[in-house]
Design a protein around this motif. Structure first.
Motif, PDB file in Angstrom:
ATOM      1  N   GLN A 250      -4.705 -22.366   7.868  1.00 26.72           N
ATOM      2  CA  GLN A 250      -3.913 -22.911   6.766  1.00 26.72           C
ATOM      3  C   GLN A 250      -2.749 -23.731   7.317  1.00 26.72           C
ATOM      4  O   GLN A 250      -1.604 -23.272   7.323  1.00 26.72           O
ATOM      5  CB  GLN A 250      -3.407 -21.724   5.930  1.00 26.72           C
ATOM      6  CG  GLN A 250      -2.813 -22.064   4.599  1.00 26.72           C
ATOM      7  CD  GLN A 250      -3.832 -22.593   3.631  1.00 26.72           C
ATOM      8  OE1 GLN A 250      -5.006 -22.301   3.736  1.00 26.72           O
ATOM      9  NE2 GLN A 250      -3.387 -23.398   2.697  1.00 26.72           N
TER      10      GLN A 250
ATOM     11  N   GLU B  87      -1.078 -26.406   6.297  1.00 33.15           N
ATOM     12  CA  GLU B  87      -0.323 -27.298   5.414  1.00 33.15           C
ATOM     13  C   GLU B  87       1.140 -27.466   5.810  1.00 33.15           C
ATOM     14  O   GLU B  87       1.702 -28.550   5.726  1.00 33.15           O
ATOM     15  CB  GLU B  87      -0.386 -26.798   3.959  1.00 33.15           C
ATOM     16  CG  GLU B  87      -1.554 -27.345   3.185  1.00 33.15           C
ATOM     17  CD  GLU B  87      -2.675 -26.354   3.150  1.00 33.15           C
ATOM     18  OE1 GLU B  87      -2.765 -25.559   4.101  1.00 33.15           O
ATOM     19  OE2 GLU B  87      -3.465 -26.386   2.194  1.00 33.15           O
TER      20      GLU B  87
ATOM     21  N   SER C 211       2.314 -23.829   1.260  1.00 35.53           N
ATOM     22  CA  SER C 211       1.022 -23.164   1.076  1.00 35.53           C
ATOM     23  C   SER C 211       1.157 -22.149  -0.052  1.00 35.53           C
ATOM     24  O   SER C 211       1.599 -21.022   0.168  1.00 35.53           O
ATOM     25  CB  SER C 211       0.582 -22.477   2.370  1.00 35.53           C
ATOM     26  OG  SER C 211      -0.650 -21.808   2.184  1.00 35.53           O
TER      27      SER C 211
ATOM     28  N   GLY D  90      -2.884 -21.290  -1.113  1.00 36.88           N
ATOM     29  CA  GLY D  90      -3.371 -20.700   0.129  1.00 36.88           C
ATOM     30  C   GLY D  90      -2.994 -19.231   0.234  1.00 36.88           C
ATOM     31  O   GLY D  90      -3.795 -18.400   0.681  1.00 36.88           O
TER      32      GLY D  90
ATOM     33  N   ALA E 230       0.319 -18.695   6.780  1.00 36.69           N
ATOM     34  CA  ALA E 230       1.009 -19.666   5.935  1.00 36.69           C
ATOM     35  C   ALA E 230       2.187 -20.324   6.644  1.00 36.69           C
ATOM     36  O   ALA E 230       2.460 -21.512   6.435  1.00 36.69           O
ATOM     37  CB  ALA E 230       1.481 -18.995   4.647  1.00 36.69           C
TER      38      ALA E 230
END
Length: 260
Positions: free
Chosen positions: A138, A140, A147, A150, A167
């Motif tokens: 993940q 991002e 996130s 997520g 995250a």
């Protein structure tokens, strides 16, 4: 059956009772655009409505499952355009619900990297089969994107500690660790991922469909409210993030580096 057009970005084939839906932008690691997701939603609904389809396999062409959002599409979002960021999140809500709403079993053939929203999409499948070299995570936050959905997708599999780690660090894990954490159900040789997923889907398609549908319905009930809450939160948080311009700056920096 395939989608017609200048670029066929999603392909649906049949392997007996199994619909095999393939993301088909291998040169972009199957990173998706809004149009691509809408085509995928339609194919998922068609598979759900087809009485000859007993299960669905989700996979990607080339060396990736799905690298998530195509940043070239979202880098230009106007910081003040909340409607645009809301519409972007609504598109993912429709996609995720299209997977969850299927009463038929789904198997993700994770043939390569599954990152960001592509990672979340893989986690929505009932079962996931990958290989030792695939990578999942993940990332991002590395592009300035919070996130939020997520967190929802990871929480029940990873728990608070691991969800927080994924995250906040944005790190990707290889197949063996992904299996240990429950992100993958099974590892097979790299060249056997799709075949193994199709074989698993055929086994699932032979199960009594009524019991499968009712079981999936209960699983869906347990997730529905949490997804709705995640989508509401994502709209608020993403609006705040994009208002700062940080995601746009980080995505533009990434795209400049890739162009070199």
């Amino acid at each position: 059956m395939t989608w017609e057009g200048a670029l066929v970005t999603v392909i649906s084939d049949r392997e007996g009772p199994v619909a095999v839906i393939t993301l088909n932008r291998p040169e972009k690691l199957n990173a998706w655009t809004a149009d691509m997701r809408e085509r995928l939603i339609e194919l998922l609904r068609q598979a759900g409505d087809d009485p000859q389809v007993g299960a669905v396999v989700l996979t990607g062409a080339g060396r990736a499952f799905c690298a998530g959002q195509d940043l070239g599409e979202t880098a230009g979002i106007d910081p003040g355009d909340h409607a645009a960021s809301d519409a972007w999140i609504d598109g993912f809500d429709r996609l995720y619900r299209a997977v969850l709403d299927l009463d038929k079993p789904t198997v993700a053939a994770v043939n390569g990297v599954a990152a960001g929203s592509g990672f979340q999409f893989a986690l929505l499948a009932d079962l996931r089969i990958g290989h030792a070299g695939c990578r999942m995570g993940q990332p991002e936050v590395l592009s300035g994107i919070p996130s939020i959905t997520g967190i929802w997708a990871m929480w029940d599999i990873l728990g608070r500690a691991r969800t927080t780690e994924f995250a906040l660090t944005g790190r990707l894990v290889y197949g063996a660790e992904a299996e240990r954490l429950g992100l993958l159900n099974r590892l097979v040789a790299e060249g056997e991922v799709l075949a193994a997923a199709v074989a698993q889907a055929k086994e699932l398609s032979a199960l009594p469909p009524g019991a499968v549908a009712l079981t999936k319905g209960r699983l869906r009930d347990l997730e529905r409210d949490a997804l709705a809450d995640a989508v509401t939160a994502a709209k608020k948080v993403h609006a705040a993030a994009y208002a700062t311009g940080e995601p746009q700056r980080e995505m533009a920096r990434f795209l400049r580096g890739r162009a070199k």
